[in-house]
Design a protein around this motif. Sequence first.
Motif, PDB file in Angstrom:
ATOM      1  N   GLU A 183       3.249  46.614  19.864  1.00 38.59           N
ATOM      2  CA  GLU A 183       2.512  46.300  18.643  1.00 38.59           C
ATOM      3  C   GLU A 183       3.464  45.880  17.521  1.00 38.59           C
ATOM      4  O   GLU A 183       3.201  44.924  16.781  1.00 38.59           O
ATOM      5  N   LYS A 184       4.582  46.577  17.410  1.00 45.43           N
ATOM      6  CA  LYS A 184       5.557  46.254  16.364  1.00 45.43           C
ATOM      7  C   LYS A 184       6.231  44.908  16.627  1.00 45.43           C
ATOM      8  O   LYS A 184       6.502  44.142  15.689  1.00 45.43           O
ATOM      9  N   LEU A 201       0.368  49.560  37.714  1.00 38.76           N
ATOM     10  CA  LEU A 201      -0.915  49.245  37.094  1.00 38.76           C
ATOM     11  C   LEU A 201      -1.446  50.397  36.239  1.00 38.76           C
ATOM     12  O   LEU A 201      -2.269  50.180  35.341  1.00 38.76           O
ATOM     13  N   TRP A 202      -0.987  51.599  36.501  1.00 38.57           N
ATOM     14  CA  TRP A 202      -1.429  52.752  35.721  1.00 38.57           C
ATOM     15  C   TRP A 202      -1.051  52.625  34.246  1.00 38.57           C
ATOM     16  O   TRP A 202      -1.644  53.285  33.384  1.00 38.57           O
ATOM     17  N   PHE A 208      -2.209  49.430  26.934  1.00 40.42           N
ATOM     18  CA  PHE A 208      -2.016  48.190  26.166  1.00 40.42           C
ATOM     19  C   PHE A 208      -3.310  47.390  26.032  1.00 40.42           C
ATOM     20  O   PHE A 208      -3.283  46.259  25.545  1.00 40.42           O
ATOM     21  N   GLU A 209      -4.446  47.965  26.442  1.00 41.39           N
ATOM     22  CA  GLU A 209      -5.678  47.188  26.537  1.00 41.39           C
ATOM     23  C   GLU A 209      -6.176  46.661  25.195  1.00 41.39           C
ATOM     24  O   GLU A 209      -6.910  45.672  25.137  1.00 41.39           O
ATOM     25  N   ALA A 245       0.574  39.509  27.081  1.00 38.01           N
ATOM     26  CA  ALA A 245       0.378  38.737  28.308  1.00 38.01           C
ATOM     27  C   ALA A 245       0.709  39.653  29.487  1.00 38.01           C
ATOM     28  O   ALA A 245       1.864  40.032  29.676  1.00 38.01           O
ATOM     29  N   ASN A 246      -0.306  40.036  30.236  1.00 42.84           N
ATOM     30  CA  ASN A 246      -0.138  41.044  31.271  1.00 42.84           C
ATOM     31  C   ASN A 246       0.150  40.411  32.635  1.00 42.84           C
ATOM     32  O   ASN A 246      -0.695  39.727  33.208  1.00 42.84           O
ATOM     33  N   PHE A 247       1.359  40.665  33.156  1.00 46.71           N
ATOM     34  CA  PHE A 247       1.737  40.167  34.480  1.00 46.71           C
ATOM     35  C   PHE A 247       1.931  41.310  35.478  1.00 46.71           C
ATOM     36  O   PHE A 247       2.414  41.082  36.587  1.00 46.71           O
TER      37      PHE A 247
END
Length: 356
Positions: free
Chosen positions: A196-197, A214-215, A220-221, A226-228
């Motif tokens: 966030e910062k 994945l846990w 971060f939802e 950008a989720n990889f």
Amino acid sequence: MANKKKVLIVKIGAIGDVVRTLSLLNYLKEEEITWLCGKAVLPLLEKSGRKLRLLAVDEEKLFHGKFFERLGEIGKIWFKIAFRFFDRIIVAHADWRYGIFSVFSFGKKKTFSHRLKKKNPVPGRPFESEYIRLAFDRPMADFEAFNYPRIETELVQRLVFDQKKIVALAPGGAKNVLADDDQRRWPVEFYAVLAEKLMAEDYLVLLTGAPSDLWTVPFFEKLPVANFIGRTGLLDLLALFQKCDLVIANDAGPLHLAVLVKTAVLGLFGPTDPRVVLGQGVKKAEIFSLWKGKEMACAPCFDGRGFAECKTKKCLLALSPEEVLKKAKAIVLEREKRVFPELSKGLGEILVKSKH
């Protein structure tokens, strides 16, 4: 023309361990090498730039399968290398049981099973130096880092990022078929605060990791990262790191992969000593670490095989997101000065003039 000497390397393990073993190849440049590895790291070794004969075992069956599944994996290797002669056999494991794979092979054998007994490594000595010392019977004050080729993959080539500074976070890791070392992981909640910062400072934040990480995604939802995580193969991850200005990771596989492809990295350490894990790299411009453990009598508490029992993780909890953010910004700024010196000079002149 004389036949090439034949070398067998037995190294089945976590990604970071295999990456560190790659340095052995710098001292085996003319040899014909057979490498026994786990199937998870097979793509990494296939793209190493060295011609290797690779024999892969299924780690899940080998370590967690039923008796005949385990025996089957060992039998497949025996079928391929039993009664063969090698000029040198290097069993790069502290656990003597890995020697079972080469028990029917002939040649001068070097095992690392005595590393924690009669020949303990010097405190602070990098793993790579110790591996080379044990494999070749030579003291190593320093070592030559393996030069891994640049990786291009179709998935990453399709990605188009804007001109923002790109920071990849690897909040998971330290987990494989043999162990789940939570003691090496900086709290995932801290990673979320850091993300966030960073975005508030106009950084593009990428989340990276294996399906086993994945846990961490739910933390971060609510953030536009950008989720990889779980969406890239091993080679995709290497290629993705090459696009980043900085990778921030725990003492785990992603950290070593970023070092391997020469991306700027910031390792977050707790129970392990970064001098041992990162080697001489901590003195180099592109490899950095933060370690509060050096201020604590109980750290490092990793003895080469396991960790002291600890329920507090105070060495990692003492490292705040604000401190990591400050270090990360300094690294990226210094990198910009080095990569874009003329731009940095212009910015400096503007800053000086603005004071008058």
